[in-house]
Design a protein around this motif. Structure first.
Motif, PDB file in Angstrom:
ATOM      1  N   LYS A 197      44.237  49.235  43.411  1.00 37.33           N
ATOM      2  CA  LYS A 197      43.026  49.909  42.945  1.00 37.33           C
ATOM      3  C   LYS A 197      42.811  49.816  41.439  1.00 37.33           C
ATOM      4  O   LYS A 197      41.681  49.954  40.967  1.00 37.33           O
ATOM      5  CB  LYS A 197      43.043  51.375  43.391  1.00 37.33           C
ATOM      6  N   ALA A 198      43.886  49.588  40.694  1.00 38.49           N
ATOM      7  CA  ALA A 198      43.712  49.445  39.248  1.00 38.49           C
ATOM      8  C   ALA A 198      43.866  47.984  38.818  1.00 38.49           C
ATOM      9  O   ALA A 198      42.928  47.381  38.294  1.00 38.49           O
ATOM     10  CB  ALA A 198      44.701  50.340  38.498  1.00 38.49           C
ATOM     11  N   LEU A 199      45.031  47.390  39.095  1.00 35.61           N
ATOM     12  CA  LEU A 199      45.294  46.047  38.556  1.00 35.61           C
ATOM     13  C   LEU A 199      44.497  44.947  39.263  1.00 35.61           C
ATOM     14  O   LEU A 199      43.792  44.166  38.613  1.00 35.61           O
ATOM     15  CB  LEU A 199      46.794  45.750  38.614  1.00 35.61           C
ATOM     16  N   VAL A 200      44.598  44.881  40.576  1.00 34.38           N
ATOM     17  CA  VAL A 200      43.892  43.803  41.286  1.00 34.38           C
ATOM     18  C   VAL A 200      42.378  43.978  41.140  1.00 34.38           C
ATOM     19  O   VAL A 200      41.636  43.021  40.905  1.00 34.38           O
ATOM     20  CB  VAL A 200      44.308  43.740  42.777  1.00 34.38           C
ATOM     21  N   ALA A 201      41.917  45.218  41.232  1.00 35.04           N
ATOM     22  CA  ALA A 201      40.482  45.472  41.071  1.00 35.04           C
ATOM     23  C   ALA A 201      40.013  45.051  39.677  1.00 35.04           C
ATOM     24  O   ALA A 201      38.938  44.462  39.515  1.00 35.04           O
ATOM     25  CB  ALA A 201      40.189  46.959  41.312  1.00 35.04           C
ATOM     26  N   GLY A 202      40.834  45.324  38.678  1.00 37.70           N
ATOM     27  CA  GLY A 202      40.478  44.931  37.312  1.00 37.70           C
ATOM     28  C   GLY A 202      40.431  43.423  37.146  1.00 37.70           C
ATOM     29  O   GLY A 202      39.534  42.874  36.502  1.00 37.70           O
ATOM     30  N   MET A 203      41.390  42.741  37.791  1.00 35.50           N
ATOM     31  CA  MET A 203      41.424  41.279  37.673  1.00 35.50           C
ATOM     32  C   MET A 203      40.232  40.640  38.385  1.00 35.50           C
ATOM     33  O   MET A 203      39.782  39.562  38.006  1.00 35.50           O
ATOM     34  CB  MET A 203      42.758  40.750  38.225  1.00 35.50           C
ATOM     35  N   THR A 204      39.702  41.307  39.387  1.00 37.70           N
ATOM     36  CA  THR A 204      38.507  40.800  40.073  1.00 37.70           C
ATOM     37  C   THR A 204      37.322  40.740  39.102  1.00 37.70           C
ATOM     38  O   THR A 204      36.547  39.772  39.101  1.00 37.70           O
ATOM     39  CB  THR A 204      38.171  41.714  41.274  1.00 37.70           C
ATOM     40  N   ILE A 205      37.207  41.756  38.275  1.00 42.54           N
ATOM     41  CA  ILE A 205      36.116  41.776  37.285  1.00 42.54           C
ATOM     42  C   ILE A 205      36.308  40.644  36.270  1.00 42.54           C
ATOM     43  O   ILE A 205      35.363  39.926  35.926  1.00 42.54           O
ATOM     44  CB  ILE A 205      36.080  43.147  36.569  1.00 42.54           C
TER      45      ILE A 205
END
Ligand code: B1M
Length: 210
Positions: free
Chosen positions: A39-47
């Protein structure tokens, strides 16, 4: 949550120390390591990925973001591995030849270890011999391949075809993954399964080794 939004900004800006701090804070607040990861790291990398695609971010910035992400992942790694799950089998995993993306592959390795698999990480840019020699030497049950580029994903078929040529295909469960792949591609190259994400990789591996 405000902190998660802040962490996505920090990841975007490649701020390693802030990401480490954010990961620790979320853990202190009772988040599970898996939720912090997704929810934090992978989601951030998607952006980051979207803006990279759109030409807003460039390789140097994305590298910084990747390094910040890796720093966060290394805090989570021992926590994800702490499940005390029974030994499930052994997997050799690596990114294919010509491809240096390793975050997704590392994540899969971490989650597999957490689920009780022994993982031998081949790193990036692996030629067919590397997969085969290591799988044989390690007595692996599973060969995992990762590719993030449309230009490198066909190499997975080279590895599978080589296994077939040598009469070794049936000795291994072959799992493939990476953003540009899909179910159909996995089938077409003769893999046992395409894994959309790390959690699916774990579930699939468990089901197939049983
Ligand atoms: Co690259 N890059 N990159 N990059 N990069 C992509 C992949 C791209 C989609 C960006 C874009 O344009 N939108 C694009 C590919 C386009 C295409 O092929 N059609 C691209 C490009 C073009 C390039 C370069 C060619 C750029 C250039 O030099 N001009 C270059 C290629 C270098 C090379 O490999 N030869 C390049 C370089 C880089 C960096 C070095 C800057 C950096 C990599 C750093 C690193 O890995 N150490 C980088 C990054 C970070 C990305 C993006 C932004 C993020 C990838 C990532 O880490 N995602 C990416 C954009 C995107 O994917 N949307 C992009 C987070 C990670 C958790 O997800 O890897 O998908 P992912 O893994 C998931 C699943 O796919 C699955 O589980 C994981 C966890 O849930 N999975 C598996 C993955 N592997 C698996 C294996 C399995 C099972 C599941 O085995 C069993």
């Amino acid at each position: 949550e405000e902190l998660v939004a802040q962490m996505m900004d920090d990841l975007y800006d490649g701020l390693k120390d802030e990401i480490e701090e954010g990961v620790n804070l979320l853990l202190e607040r009772g988040w599970t390591p898996y939720d912090v990861l997704t929810k934090a790291l992978v989601a951030g990398m998607t952006i980051v990925g979207h803006d990279f695609r759109d030409g807003i971010l460039f390789v140097p910035e994305v590298l910084l973001a990747a390094n910040a992400m890796k720093a966060g992942m290394s805090i989570l790694k021992p926590l994800l591995a702490e499940t005390g799950a029974p030994r499930m089998g052994k997997m050799v995993i690596g990114t294919v030849k010509g491809d240096i993306h390793d975050i997704g592959k590392n994540l899969v390795g971490m989650m597999m270890e957490g689920a009780g698999f022994e993982v031998v990480d081949l790193g990036i840019n692996n030629p067919v011999e590397k997969y085969l020699d290591t799988a044989v030497a390690e007595g692996a049950d599973i060969i995992g391949m990762s590719a993030l580029l449309t230009t490198t994903m066909p190499y997975m078929k080279v590895v599978i075809d080589t296994l077939k040529e040598r009469g070794m295909r049936e000795e291994y469960i072959i799992l493939v993954g990476g953003a540009p792949l899909n179910e159909e591609f996995g089938r077409a190259i003769g893999a046992d399964a395409y894994c959309r994400d790390a959690a699916v990789a774990v579930e699939t591996a468990k089901a197939l080794v049983a």
